[in-house]
Design an enzyme around this catalytic site. Structure first.
Site, PDB file in Angstrom:
ATOM      1  N   CYS A  73      -1.342  18.477 -26.939  1.00  0.00           N
ATOM      2  CA  CYS A  73      -1.825  19.732 -27.524  1.00  0.00           C
ATOM      3  C   CYS A  73      -1.190  20.937 -26.824  1.00  0.00           C
ATOM      4  O   CYS A  73      -1.013  20.957 -25.612  1.00  0.00           O
ATOM      5  CB  CYS A  73      -3.354  19.800 -27.420  1.00  0.00           C
ATOM      6  N   CYS A  77      -6.676  24.759 -22.535  1.00  0.00           N
ATOM      7  CA  CYS A  77      -8.098  24.602 -22.176  1.00  0.00           C
ATOM      8  C   CYS A  77      -8.175  23.856 -20.826  1.00  0.00           C
ATOM      9  O   CYS A  77      -7.722  22.711 -20.725  1.00  0.00           O
ATOM     10  CB  CYS A  77      -8.840  23.829 -23.266  1.00  0.00           C
ATOM     11  N   CYS A  80      -9.300  20.164 -20.412  1.00  0.00           N
ATOM     12  CA  CYS A  80      -8.952  19.148 -21.418  1.00  0.00           C
ATOM     13  C   CYS A  80      -7.803  18.223 -21.028  1.00  0.00           C
ATOM     14  O   CYS A  80      -6.683  18.668 -20.761  1.00  0.00           O
ATOM     15  CB  CYS A  80      -8.625  19.820 -22.752  1.00  0.00           C
ATOM     16  N   CYS A 117     -17.205  11.067 -36.558  1.00  0.00           N
ATOM     17  CA  CYS A 117     -16.521  12.324 -36.229  1.00  0.00           C
ATOM     18  C   CYS A 117     -15.074  12.042 -35.832  1.00  0.00           C
ATOM     19  O   CYS A 117     -14.819  11.189 -34.978  1.00  0.00           O
ATOM     20  CB  CYS A 117     -17.278  13.010 -35.095  1.00  0.00           C
ATOM     21  N   CYS A 149     -17.538  14.109 -40.162  1.00  0.00           N
ATOM     22  CA  CYS A 149     -17.359  15.314 -39.361  1.00  0.00           C
ATOM     23  C   CYS A 149     -15.921  15.323 -38.841  1.00  0.00           C
ATOM     24  O   CYS A 149     -15.355  14.258 -38.592  1.00  0.00           O
ATOM     25  CB  CYS A 149     -18.349  15.272 -38.194  1.00  0.00           C
ATOM     26  N   CYS A 209     -21.043  22.475 -36.468  1.00  0.00           N
ATOM     27  CA  CYS A 209     -21.371  21.760 -35.237  1.00  0.00           C
ATOM     28  C   CYS A 209     -20.711  22.552 -34.122  1.00  0.00           C
ATOM     29  O   CYS A 209     -19.480  22.602 -34.038  1.00  0.00           O
ATOM     30  CB  CYS A 209     -20.820  20.338 -35.305  1.00  0.00           C
ATOM     31  N   ARG A 281     -27.114  17.648 -29.394  1.00  0.00           N
ATOM     32  CA  ARG A 281     -26.430  16.387 -29.033  1.00  0.00           C
ATOM     33  C   ARG A 281     -26.118  16.315 -27.538  1.00  0.00           C
ATOM     34  O   ARG A 281     -25.430  17.186 -27.005  1.00  0.00           O
ATOM     35  CB  ARG A 281     -25.131  16.242 -29.846  1.00  0.00           C
TER      36      ARG A 281
HETATM   37  N1  SAM Z   1      -8.626  20.507 -30.523  1.00  0.00           N
HETATM   38  C1  SAM Z   1      -9.847  20.789 -31.139  1.00  0.00           C
HETATM   39  C2  SAM Z   1     -10.606  21.894 -30.468  1.00  0.00           C
HETATM   40  O1  SAM Z   1     -10.376  22.157 -29.287  1.00  0.00           O
HETATM   41  O2  SAM Z   1     -11.458  22.468 -31.133  1.00  0.00           O
HETATM   42  C3  SAM Z   1     -10.755  19.573 -31.271  1.00  0.00           C
HETATM   43  C4  SAM Z   1     -10.838  18.573 -30.154  1.00  0.00           C
HETATM   44  S1  SAM Z   1     -11.475  19.172 -28.605  1.00  0.00           S
HETATM   45  C5  SAM Z   1     -11.051  17.882 -27.501  1.00  0.00           C
HETATM   46  C6  SAM Z   1     -13.235  19.071 -28.836  1.00  0.00           C
HETATM   47  C7  SAM Z   1     -14.130  19.499 -27.698  1.00  0.00           C
HETATM   48  O3  SAM Z   1     -14.175  18.491 -26.697  1.00  0.00           O
HETATM   49  C8  SAM Z   1     -13.779  20.739 -26.903  1.00  0.00           C
HETATM   50  O4  SAM Z   1     -14.116  21.922 -27.553  1.00  0.00           O
HETATM   51  C9  SAM Z   1     -14.638  20.566 -25.669  1.00  0.00           C
HETATM   52  O5  SAM Z   1     -15.909  21.146 -25.865  1.00  0.00           O
HETATM   53  C10 SAM Z   1     -14.785  19.047 -25.556  1.00  0.00           C
HETATM   54  N2  SAM Z   1     -14.095  18.536 -24.339  1.00  0.00           N
HETATM   55  C11 SAM Z   1     -12.769  18.358 -24.177  1.00  0.00           C
HETATM   56  N3  SAM Z   1     -12.493  17.902 -22.940  1.00  0.00           N
HETATM   57  C12 SAM Z   1     -13.679  17.796 -22.286  1.00  0.00           C
HETATM   58  C13 SAM Z   1     -14.054  17.384 -20.977  1.00  0.00           C
HETATM   59  N4  SAM Z   1     -13.145  17.025 -20.066  1.00  0.00           N
HETATM   60  N5  SAM Z   1     -15.359  17.376 -20.656  1.00  0.00           N
HETATM   61  C14 SAM Z   1     -16.287  17.749 -21.574  1.00  0.00           C
HETATM   62  N6  SAM Z   1     -15.992  18.154 -22.817  1.00  0.00           N
HETATM   63  C15 SAM Z   1     -14.713  18.182 -23.188  1.00  0.00           C
HETATM   64  C1  DTB Z   2     -17.998  17.629 -28.519  1.00  0.00           C
HETATM   65  O1  DTB Z   2     -18.661  18.655 -28.333  1.00  0.00           O
HETATM   66  N1  DTB Z   2     -17.807  16.672 -27.623  1.00  0.00           N
HETATM   67  C2  DTB Z   2     -16.935  15.642 -28.142  1.00  0.00           C
HETATM   68  C3  DTB Z   2     -16.763  16.074 -29.625  1.00  0.00           C
HETATM   69  N2  DTB Z   2     -17.392  17.350 -29.666  1.00  0.00           N
HETATM   70  C4  DTB Z   2     -15.442  16.076 -30.250  1.00  0.00           C
HETATM   71  C5  DTB Z   2     -15.695  15.505 -27.351  1.00  0.00           C
HETATM   72  C6  DTB Z   2     -15.925  15.205 -25.894  1.00  0.00           C
HETATM   73  C7  DTB Z   2     -14.588  14.968 -25.246  1.00  0.00           C
HETATM   74  C8  DTB Z   2     -14.699  14.552 -23.809  1.00  0.00           C
HETATM   75  C9  DTB Z   2     -13.354  14.363 -23.188  1.00  0.00           C
HETATM   76  C10 DTB Z   2     -12.537  13.275 -23.816  1.00  0.00           C
HETATM   77  O2  DTB Z   2     -13.058  12.154 -24.057  1.00  0.00           O
HETATM   78  O3  DTB Z   2     -11.329  13.488 -24.006  1.00  0.00           O
HETATM   79 FE1  SF4 Z   3      -6.194  21.186 -27.438  1.00  0.00          FE
HETATM   80 FE2  SF4 Z   3      -7.960  20.040 -25.830  1.00  0.00          FE
HETATM   81 FE3  SF4 Z   3      -8.023  22.660 -26.190  1.00  0.00          FE
HETATM   82 FE4  SF4 Z   3      -8.727  21.013 -28.227  1.00  0.00          FE
HETATM   83  S1  SF4 Z   3      -9.783  21.253 -26.276  1.00  0.00           S
HETATM   84  S2  SF4 Z   3      -7.412  22.812 -28.346  1.00  0.00           S
HETATM   85  S3  SF4 Z   3      -7.353  19.292 -27.805  1.00  0.00           S
HETATM   86  S4  SF4 Z   3      -6.352  21.486 -25.238  1.00  0.00           S
END
Ligand code: SAM
Ligand code: DTB
Ligand code: SF4
Length: 343
Positions: A73, A77, A80, A117, A149, A209, A281
């Site tokens: 990506c 973030c 992430c 989802c 979702c 959501c 959730r």
């Molecule tokens: N790329 C899209 C976005 O950012 O909206 C969708 C996927 S993104 C991975 C979905 C959500 O996963 C993020 O908004 C964040 O709240 C959660 N997330 C990602 N990495 C995480 C982590 N290490 N711990 C907890 N939540 C995480």
């Molecule tokens: C949300 O709030 N939590 C989920 C879902 N929406 C997509 C994602 C959690 C991701 C945790 C880190 C990972 O597994 O990469």
């Molecule tokens: Fe990309 Fe992760 Fe940010 Fe979603 S949360 S926009 S997957 S870097």
């Protein structure tokens, strides 16, 4: 019966008259902070009282999560593991094929999931063959009888309408933290971009959501402010995921201390009080919690979890472990279209 604060009743459940629970959209930070700081058991009692007035039974929605497009990506973030710029061991993959996704959806359905989802590591989804495949995935998941979702990043109006026409029930797009703290976590897009996508989802008639993560180094005011921003929208999000940061090696937040369970409990309880009719959730971070902690989160108003061994790229409790916990505690799965809030 739930009422908007104006006193307008949505509908009534005549068989189970319940106390009035106002749906407010005018929360102020100091009163929310005061809730957050109540003695823990007073807070949980308040949250559970609201919960039982609206959600009659002791049921939890089982959502299954699949990463349909992993890694690579462009965003930054800080939490992430899928951001291309961090060396986390997550490899960039292509979008999964429609049959692969539907096979996974079938397996999830057989295991008892009622919502499926699909998550993609994109800043935004591009029109073209990938978007068309996602539409097909949504139609396929719906034909299996599950709620569908997606979380695909930013959307245009037209994409939101096409997803709705394909049958999408909900779109996940998190605010993640307060506006004030957002810039410390993400620089490649703004809070306002998130709010705009959420409005497009709402305007297209798709369920929203939207929640956040705790443990990003935010203050308690940041945590409360994020909940205030969610609750003061014209409509509360139908689902509010509360994630505990899963610190992943290679991300800037890798060394962050694990979130205290009781901070999760407080955040969930406040979310429940502010947004009585939303699904709250208990999301990422469950693998690090013992059974008692998870049950305390449910007492505080969590009525939805992700189940299955993986979230997107990180771990989640084993299926058998979850089933054993539900069995021991007598928690039943919530059925879509049957177990509605008392609205
Ligand atoms: N790329 C899209 C976005 O950012 O909206 C969708 C996927 S993104 C991975 C979905 C959500 O996963 C993020 O908004 C964040 O709240 C959660 N997330 C990602 N990495 C995480 C982590 N290490 N711990 C907890 N939540 C995480
Ligand atoms: C949300 O709030 N939590 C989920 C879902 N929406 C997509 C994602 C959690 C991701 C945790 C880190 C990972 O597994 O990469
Ligand atoms: Fe990309 Fe992760 Fe940010 Fe979603 S949360 S926009 S997957 S870097």
């Amino acid at each position: 019966m739930l009422t908007e604060f104006s006193g307008h009743a949505h509908t009534a459940d005549h068989s189970h008259p319940a106390p009035q629970v106002p749906l407010r959209h005018d929360w102020a930070l100091p009163e929310v902070r005061a809730l957050y700081e109540l003695p823990l058991l007073d807070l949980v009692y308040r949250a559970q009282t609201v919960h039982r007035a609206v959600w009659k039974d002791n049921k939890v929605q089982l959502c299954s999560l699949l990463s349909i497009k992993t890694g690579g990506c462009s965003e930054d973030c800080a939490y992430c593991p899928q951001a291309a710029r961090y060396k986390t061991g997550v490899k960039a993959e292509k979008l999964m094929s429609v049959p692969q996704v539907l096979e996974a959806a079938k397996t999830a359905r057989q295991a008892g999931a009622t919502r499926f989802c699909m998550g993609a590591a994109w800043r935004e989804i591009k029109d073209g063959p990938q978007f068309d495949s996602v539409l097909e995935m949504v139609r396929g998941v719906k034909s299996l009888g599950m709620e569908a979702c997606c979380t695909l990043g930013m959307l245009t109006d037209s994409q939101a309408h096409r997803l709705k026409a394909a049958g999408l029930d909900a779109y996940n797009h998190n605010l993640d933290t307060s506006e004030a703290h957002y810039g410390d976590i993400i620089s490649t897009r703004g809070y306002d971009d998130r709010l705009k996508t959420l409005q497009r989802v709402r305007d297209a008639g798709i369920g929203v959501c939207c929640g956040g993560i705790i443990g990003l180094g935010e203050s308690i005011d940041d945590r409360c402010q994020m909940l205030v921003t969610l609750a003061n929208q014209a409509h509360h999000p139908e689902s509010v995921p509360v994630n505990a940061l899963v610190p992943v090696e290679g991300t800037p937040l890798a060394q962050h201390a694990r979130v205290e369970t009781l901070d999760m409990v407080r955040t969930i309880a406040v979310a429940r009080i502010l947004m009585p009719a939303s699904m709250v959730r208990l999301s990422a971070g469950r693998q690090q919690m013992n059974e008692e902690a998870q049950l305390l989160c449910m007492m505080a108003g969590a009525n939805s979890v992700f189940f299955g061994e993986k979230l997107l790229t990180t771990g989640n409790p084993e299926f058998d472990q979850d089933m054993a916990l539900f069995e021991k505690a007598g928690v039943k799965p919530l059925e879509p279209n049957v177990d509605k809030p008392n609205t």
